[in-house]
Design a protein around this motif. Structure first.
Motif, PDB file in Angstrom:
ATOM      1  N   UNK A   1       0.819  -1.215   0.000  1.00 40.76           N
ATOM      2  CA  UNK A   1       0.000   0.000   0.000  1.00 40.76           C
ATOM      3  C   UNK A   1       0.854   1.266   0.000  1.00 40.76           C
ATOM      4  N   UNK A   2       2.041   1.213   0.607  1.00 33.97           N
ATOM      5  CA  UNK A   2       2.869   2.423   0.654  1.00 33.97           C
ATOM      6  C   UNK A   2       3.440   2.772  -0.715  1.00 33.97           C
ATOM      7  N   UNK A   3       3.618   1.773  -1.576  1.00 33.26           N
ATOM      8  CA  UNK A   3       4.022   2.066  -2.956  1.00 33.26           C
ATOM      9  C   UNK A   3       2.895   2.785  -3.690  1.00 33.26           C
ATOM     10  N   UNK A   4       1.654   2.364  -3.438  1.00 37.34           N
ATOM     11  CA  UNK A   4       0.505   3.040  -4.050  1.00 37.34           C
ATOM     12  C   UNK A   4       0.347   4.453  -3.496  1.00 37.34           C
ATOM     13  N   UNK A   5       0.607   4.618  -2.217  1.00 37.72           N
ATOM     14  CA  UNK A   5       0.574   5.956  -1.618  1.00 37.72           C
ATOM     15  C   UNK A   5       1.576   6.869  -2.311  1.00 37.72           C
ATOM     16  N   UNK A   6       2.769   6.366  -2.568  1.00 38.03           N
ATOM     17  CA  UNK A   6       3.789   7.165  -3.257  1.00 38.03           C
ATOM     18  C   UNK A   6       3.352   7.527  -4.676  1.00 38.03           C
ATOM     19  N   UNK A   7       2.766   6.561  -5.385  1.00 36.99           N
ATOM     20  CA  UNK A   7       2.295   6.804  -6.760  1.00 36.99           C
ATOM     21  C   UNK A   7       1.247   7.919  -6.764  1.00 36.99           C
ATOM     22  N   UNK A   8       0.291   7.823  -5.854  1.00 35.72           N
ATOM     23  CA  UNK A   8      -0.760   8.833  -5.800  1.00 35.72           C
ATOM     24  C   UNK A   8      -0.207  10.189  -5.360  1.00 35.72           C
ATOM     25  N   UNK A   9       0.719  10.193  -4.415  1.00 38.44           N
ATOM     26  CA  UNK A   9       1.305  11.455  -3.965  1.00 38.44           C
ATOM     27  C   UNK A   9       2.011  12.162  -5.112  1.00 38.44           C
ATOM     28  N   UNK A  10       2.602  11.376  -6.009  1.00 34.69           N
ATOM     29  CA  UNK A  10       3.223  11.970  -7.187  1.00 34.69           C
ATOM     30  C   UNK A  10       2.223  12.657  -8.100  1.00 34.69           C
ATOM     31  N   UNK A  11       0.957  12.281  -7.979  1.00 33.53           N
ATOM     32  CA  UNK A  11      -0.114  12.925  -8.744  1.00 33.53           C
ATOM     33  C   UNK A  11      -0.785  14.036  -7.942  1.00 33.53           C
ATOM     34  N   UNK A  12      -0.274  14.291  -6.753  1.00 29.58           N
ATOM     35  CA  UNK A  12      -0.885  15.313  -5.901  1.00 29.58           C
ATOM     36  C   UNK A  12      -2.093  14.827  -5.134  1.00 29.58           C
ATOM     37  N   UNK A  13      -2.232  13.501  -4.989  1.00 30.80           N
ATOM     38  CA  UNK A  13      -3.390  12.901  -4.320  1.00 30.80           C
ATOM     39  C   UNK A  13      -2.928  12.183  -3.060  1.00 30.80           C
ATOM     40  N   UNK A  14      -3.623  12.404  -1.951  1.00 33.34           N
ATOM     41  CA  UNK A  14      -3.313  11.717  -0.698  1.00 33.34           C
ATOM     42  C   UNK A  14      -4.428  10.718  -0.402  1.00 33.34           C
ATOM     43  N   UNK A  15      -4.028   9.468  -0.136  1.00 36.64           N
ATOM     44  CA  UNK A  15      -4.980   8.409   0.190  1.00 36.64           C
ATOM     45  C   UNK A  15      -4.667   7.850   1.567  1.00 36.64           C
ATOM     46  N   UNK A  16      -5.529   6.987   2.063  1.00 38.99           N
ATOM     47  CA  UNK A  16      -5.313   6.328   3.341  1.00 38.99           C
ATOM     48  C   UNK A  16      -4.722   4.948   3.129  1.00 38.99           C
TER      49      UNK A  16
END
Length: 378
Positions: free
Chosen positions: A330-345
């Motif tokens: 999940x932390x890899x997905x968090x990084x991917x989304x953060x690169x798009x300017x999106x924060x997830x849980x």
């Protein structure tokens, strides 16, 4: 970039033996997302952003002259309104809500109740609390505060040795899973056979999308009475009133009375103006249905964008979240989304079984949802 080590939130030095507050570990992801030229799209926490309906705010203001202490039991108007709401929206018939043993009481939101329920029921320092495999962290918080152990399972165990409480959550947070009538009945039968209270967190029960959620108190599940059963509800999401801290507990009058008696000793009182707002909100379906349609539209747009970006959505048939995976930590997905300017849980917040998912909330504004859709398509 690595936001933190994979896995569930680590134990820390928080008071009462609790783990560190999990959302603090998202600071690096928030910093990375903030670098996006269009700003952050924060879909990590399900905080309502739409205006609180006037039917609630007007009732709140109208009851603003409240010089005396509020009642822990709840006003007659509120308890009667809650009983009508349960019957009208969920098909649940309470025992006399105004009786000597109340079948419904107001609570200071639902999180406070979840965190304190084992203590309020007198379960301190002995036994085990059952929570779902993927679960709202506050169930575990409540067990820890009461000195109890936690066991994660989605099916009734073969025996009840040491088990003192069962938490169900349908629709589930974070994954939006809805338990079938058969699954609910299995838990009710098991709890009653072993004398273990079964408590259902139903704060998203009005937000079914692909299926219609059923309350554990419905006669098709509970039978003719609510012995051994409790249900938790909230106006935070359905009435966009999280700031009011407006929740309620209903079910078995003996269990409700136990909780009420302790709450009034502790001074856990819902303010009188909030009780008036709750009564008004529970009697009005129009604002609930309108807000539901806002969430439906956001869900349709965001889910299509997530799938188009190559991710998969599991469960999510109800509630306010998308349970998303790219079949990676999940932390890899968090990084991917953060690169798009999106924060997830991160799914790891909700137990080891969530470690390959992230939770995306539908509670952002239409403009921020549109920004997320555009970025995912980018």
């Amino acid at each position: 970039m690595t936001t933190r080590s994979p896995g569930a939130p680590a134990s820390g030095t928080a008071a009462g033996g609790l783990a560190d507050f999990p959302w603090d570990s998202l600071s690096a992801a928030r910093t990375a997302a903030a670098r996006h030229p269009g700003g952050v799209v924060d879909l990590s926490i399900g905080t309502p952003v739409d205006d609180t309906p006037e039917v609630l705010s007007a009732a709140l203001a109208g009851a603003g002259n409240a010089p005396g202490y509020p009642t822990a039991l709840g006003t007659a108007e509120l308890r009667s309104g809650a009983a009508r709401w349960l019957q009208r929206r969920l098909g649940v018939h309470l025992a006399d809500p105004l009786g000597t043993d109340p079948s419904v009481i107001p609570t200071v939101g639902s999180k406070e109740l979840v965190a304190l329920l084992p203590t309020l029921l007198g379960l301190r320092g002995r036994g085990t609390v059952i929570v779902p495999e993927v679960a709202y962290p506050t169930y575990e918080v409540g067990a820890v505060l009461a000195g109890l152990a936690v066991r994660r399972t989605d099916v009734p165990p073969p025996d009840a040795a040491g088990i003192v409480l069962v938490w169900l959550n349908s629709p589930g947070n974070p994954h939006g899973r809805v338990l079938t009538d058969e699954q609910l009945r299995d838990w009710v039968t098991w709890g009653r056979a072993h004398g273990v209270p079964v408590v259902a967190d139903e704060c998203y029960v009005t937000l079914g999308w692909d299926v219609e959620p059923r309350s554990v108190l419905h006669p098709a599940v509970a039978g003719e009475d609510h012995t051994g059963l409790l249900a938790v509800h909230s106006l935070s999401k359905q009435s966009t009133a999280a700031g009011y801290r407006a929740g309620m507990l209903s079910g078995d009058p003996a269990l409700v009375r136990t909780v009420w008696e302790v709450r009034r000793h502790l001074g856990l009182l819902v303010p009188t103006p909030v009780q008036a707002a709750m009564a008004a909100g529970l009697d009005d379906d129009t604002h609930v249905d309108a807000q539901r349609e806002r969430y439906r539209a956001r869900r349709e747009r965001l889910s299509a964008a997530v799938r188009a970006a190559g991710a998969r959505i599991d469960h999510s048939e109800a509630g306010l979240y998308l349970w998303v995976t790219r079949d990676e930590d999940c932390w890899a997905t968090i990084d991917w989304l953060a690169g798009l300017g999106i924060v997830a849980g991160p799914g790891a917040f909700y137990g080891p079984a969530g470690a390959r998912h992230v939770r995306l909330a539908l509670t952002a504004t239409d403009e921020r949802i549109a920004a997320a859709v555009e970025r995912l398509a980018g």
